[in-house]
Scaffold this motif. Sequence first.
Motif, PDB file in Angstrom:
ATOM      1  N   GLU A   1       0.833  -1.203   0.000  1.00 29.42           N
ATOM      2  CA  GLU A   1       0.000   0.000   0.000  1.00 29.42           C
ATOM      3  C   GLU A   1       0.870   1.257   0.000  1.00 29.42           C
ATOM      4  N   PHE A   2       1.965   1.201   0.753  1.00 29.04           N
ATOM      5  CA  PHE A   2       2.876   2.347   0.787  1.00 29.04           C
ATOM      6  C   PHE A   2       3.461   2.616  -0.596  1.00 29.04           C
ATOM      7  N   LEU A   3       3.906   1.548  -1.290  1.00 29.00           N
ATOM      8  CA  LEU A   3       4.467   1.718  -2.623  1.00 29.00           C
ATOM      9  C   LEU A   3       3.419   2.210  -3.602  1.00 29.00           C
ATOM     10  N   ARG A   4       2.195   1.709  -3.463  1.00 29.25           N
ATOM     11  CA  ARG A   4       1.111   2.150  -4.344  1.00 29.25           C
ATOM     12  C   ARG A   4       0.852   3.651  -4.166  1.00 29.25           C
ATOM     13  N   ALA A   5       0.939   4.149  -2.951  1.00 26.70           N
ATOM     14  CA  ALA A   5       0.753   5.580  -2.706  1.00 26.70           C
ATOM     15  C   ALA A   5       1.945   6.398  -3.175  1.00 26.70           C
ATOM     16  N   LEU A   6       3.134   5.775  -3.150  1.00 23.29           N
ATOM     17  CA  LEU A   6       4.353   6.479  -3.533  1.00 23.29           C
ATOM     18  C   LEU A   6       4.529   6.596  -5.039  1.00 23.29           C
ATOM     19  N   MET A   7       3.991   5.653  -5.794  1.00 19.57           N
ATOM     20  CA  MET A   7       4.217   5.581  -7.230  1.00 19.57           C
ATOM     21  C   MET A   7       3.862   6.867  -7.986  1.00 19.57           C
ATOM     22  N   PRO A   8       2.708   7.497  -7.733  1.00 16.98           N
ATOM     23  CA  PRO A   8       2.399   8.737  -8.473  1.00 16.98           C
ATOM     24  C   PRO A   8       3.439   9.832  -8.259  1.00 16.98           C
ATOM     25  N   HIS A   9       4.000   9.924  -7.050  1.00 15.84           N
ATOM     26  CA  HIS A   9       5.027  10.930  -6.771  1.00 15.84           C
ATOM     27  C   HIS A   9       6.328  10.603  -7.503  1.00 15.84           C
ATOM     28  N   LEU A  10       6.663   9.318  -7.556  1.00 11.61           N
ATOM     29  CA  LEU A  10       7.846   8.911  -8.304  1.00 11.61           C
ATOM     30  C   LEU A  10       7.680   9.204  -9.789  1.00 11.61           C
ATOM     31  N   LYS A  11       6.472   8.993 -10.295  1.00 15.19           N
ATOM     32  CA  LYS A  11       6.200   9.265 -11.703  1.00 15.19           C
ATOM     33  C   LYS A  11       6.389  10.746 -12.010  1.00 15.19           C
TER      34      LYS A  11
END
Length: 282
Positions: free
Chosen positions: A55-65
Motif C-alpha cells: 500500500e505504501f508503494l502504491r501511494a508512492l508511485m504517483p510521486h515517483l512518476k
Amino acid sequence: DLTRLKKTEFFNDYLLPQQQFHQLGGAIIKADTWCTDFTFLRTDKQGPFESSDVEFLRALMPHLKRAVQFERRFAELDGRHRGSLDALDGLSIGIVLLDDRGRILIINKAAKRTLDQNDGLTIRRDGVAAATADQHRDLCSLIAAAGSTTKKEGLSPGAQIGIVRPLGKRPLSLLVMPSSTNAFPPEARRPAVIIFVSDPEQKTQTIPGAFAQAYALTVAESRVAERLMQGETLVQVAERLGVSHNTARTHLQRIYHKTDTSHQGDLIRLLFSSSPQLLLTR
C-alpha cells in the motif's frame, strides 16, 4: 513465479550472491523506447513484504512518476539551452542578451572576446558599459528603450550606436534591439534586450548567393545588406561603397520591399536567421 525465478541467471548470478530474495516494485513510467522501474529488495531472513508495504508503494508511485517526468523535462530543456548557447558561440558576430534591468544573461564567445579587450566596451556587474560617460549614457538609454518595447511599454524598434575605442582601433558598432519573450514563462528571468556587437577589425562576412537569389537582390543591394550586417550605419555604408546617401537609401528601401521588412532591425534579424552559415567562427 518463485520456482521459475530461482532457475534464472539473474537470480543465481545477481540476487543470490547479494542475498536478495524478496522483491517489491513496479514500472514507474513505460514509454515506446524506455522504461523506468523501482524495486525494493529483502533478504530471505527479513521475510516477504507485507500488505502495508504494498500500500505504501502504491501511494508512492504517483510521486515517483512526477519526479521522473520532471527530471526528463528538465534534462530536455537543459539540452535545448546548451544547444542554443553552442549555436550562439558559433557565430562570429558578438551577441549579448540582457534582462529588463540591463544585466547580462548570456554573452557569446565573440562578444566576450571583444569585451575582454576592455577597449571601448566593458562588462560590469550591472551590465555593459561604454568607455566614455556620454556614450555610456546613450547606450543605457537605448537599452532602456528596447527593454520597454519588450515589456510592451514602448515602441522603440532598436537603434545603432558607435562606441569609440580609446586604444585607437575603429569604433565598435552596436545594434540594440528589443527581444521576444514569447518562448519564456512569465516568472522566468527573460532576455529583454539583444545587443549585436560588430568589430570592424574582424574579417568581413558576406551574404551567400542563396540568400541574394532567394530575395532577388542585386549586387549593389547585397553589398548594402552586407555592410548593415557589420553594424554600419547607412551613412557609413554609402561612404564605404562610394555612393551617395540617397543611392544607399534607395537600395535599402528596395531591400525592405523585397524581404518584406520595414526597418533595419527586422532586416538584420532576417539575415541572421536565414544565413547561419555565413556567421560561423573562422
